[in-house]
Motif scaffolding. Structure first.
Motif, short mmCIF file in Angstrom:
data_model
loop_
_atom_site.label_atom_id
_atom_site.label_comp_id
_atom_site.label_asym_id
_atom_site.label_seq_id
_atom_site.Cartn_x
_atom_site.Cartn_y
_atom_site.Cartn_z
N TYR A 108 -19.38 -74.80 47.01
CA TYR A 108 -19.40 -75.83 48.05
C TYR A 108 -18.15 -75.71 48.92
CZ TYR A 108 -22.51 -77.70 44.45
OH TYR A 108 -23.48 -77.83 43.50
N TRP A 109 -18.33 -75.99 50.20
CA TRP A 109 -17.24 -75.94 51.18
C TRP A 109 -17.20 -77.23 51.98
CZ3 TRP A 109 -13.75 -71.95 51.96
CH2 TRP A 109 -14.01 -70.76 51.28
N GLY A 110 -15.99 -77.59 52.38
CA GLY A 110 -15.83 -78.69 53.32
C GLY A 110 -15.89 -78.18 54.75
N GLN A 111 -15.79 -79.11 55.69
CA GLN A 111 -15.93 -78.75 57.11
C GLN A 111 -14.60 -78.36 57.74
OE1 GLN A 111 -15.53 -81.80 56.03
NE2 GLN A 111 -13.99 -82.61 57.43
N GLY A 112 -13.50 -78.63 57.05
CA GLY A 112 -12.19 -78.25 57.54
C GLY A 112 -11.47 -79.36 58.27
N THR A 113 -10.14 -79.27 58.24
CA THR A 113 -9.29 -80.20 58.97
C THR A 113 -8.18 -79.41 59.63
OG1 THR A 113 -8.02 -82.27 58.82
CG2 THR A 113 -7.81 -80.76 56.97
N GLN A 114 -7.89 -79.75 60.88
CA GLN A 114 -6.91 -78.97 61.66
C GLN A 114 -5.50 -79.44 61.34
OE1 GLN A 114 -7.35 -76.41 64.14
NE2 GLN A 114 -5.11 -76.30 63.92
N VAL A 115 -4.63 -78.48 61.09
CA VAL A 115 -3.20 -78.73 60.94
C VAL A 115 -2.48 -77.93 62.01
CG1 VAL A 115 -1.17 -78.39 59.48
CG2 VAL A 115 -3.32 -79.20 58.47
N THR A 116 -1.69 -78.62 62.81
CA THR A 116 -0.93 -77.96 63.88
C THR A 116 0.54 -78.31 63.70
OG1 THR A 116 -2.79 -78.15 65.41
CG2 THR A 116 -0.63 -77.70 66.36
N VAL A 117 1.35 -77.27 63.58
CA VAL A 117 2.79 -77.45 63.41
C VAL A 117 3.46 -76.95 64.69
CG1 VAL A 117 4.80 -76.98 61.99
CG2 VAL A 117 2.52 -77.05 60.95
N SER A 118 3.99 -77.88 65.43
CA SER A 118 4.56 -77.53 66.74
C SER A 118 5.55 -78.59 67.17
CB SER A 118 3.43 -77.41 67.78
OG SER A 118 3.97 -77.20 69.07
N SER A 119 6.56 -78.13 67.90
CA SER A 119 7.52 -79.08 68.46
C SER A 119 7.11 -79.48 69.87
CB SER A 119 8.92 -78.46 68.46
OG SER A 119 8.91 -77.23 69.14
#
Length: 119
Positions: A108-119
């Motif tokens: 089983y897989w989830g749909q994903g969540t976005q992580v953005t690391v930026s200044s």
């Protein structure tokens, strides 16, 4: 209905922290190990962390050791990925997946969540 739902993603500055959660439903959660993956634009999917169904084994990719922690959450049938000291190269869509050790595949897989690391 089988579901894995990720949450907790967002925008964070370098050096910051985020906690991702993976909530499972519709299957025997206790029978499965949970893994976190990530995929950045133009890059292959990368395994990040994994926790066994009995919580006896946790595995972290070298790129996140010392910064990320995987654990079973206090909420029912959840797995958390605590991410500290985030770097721009951690930017990706993060997915969780459920599997049984030795099966050779992810059920089983989830749909994903976005992580953005930026200044």
């Amino acid at each position: 209905q089988v579901q894995l739902v990720e949450s907790g993603g967002g925008l964070v500055q370098p050096g910051g922290s985020l906690t991702l959660s993976c909530a499972a439903s519709g299957f025997r959660y206790d029978d499965y190990a949970i893994a976190w993956f990530r995929q950045a634009p133009g890059k292959e999917r990368e395994g990040v962390a994994c926790i066994s169904n009995a919580d006896t084994i946790t595995t972290l990719a070298d790129s996140v050791k010392g910064r990320f922690t995987i654990s079973r959450g206090n909420a029912k049938d959840t797995v958390n990925l605590q991410m500290n000291s985030l770097k721009p190269e951690d930017t990706a869509v993060y997915y969780c997946a459920a599997f049984k050790y030795g099966s050779g595949h992810y059920d089983y897989w989830g749909q994903g969540t976005q992580v953005t690391v930026s200044s």
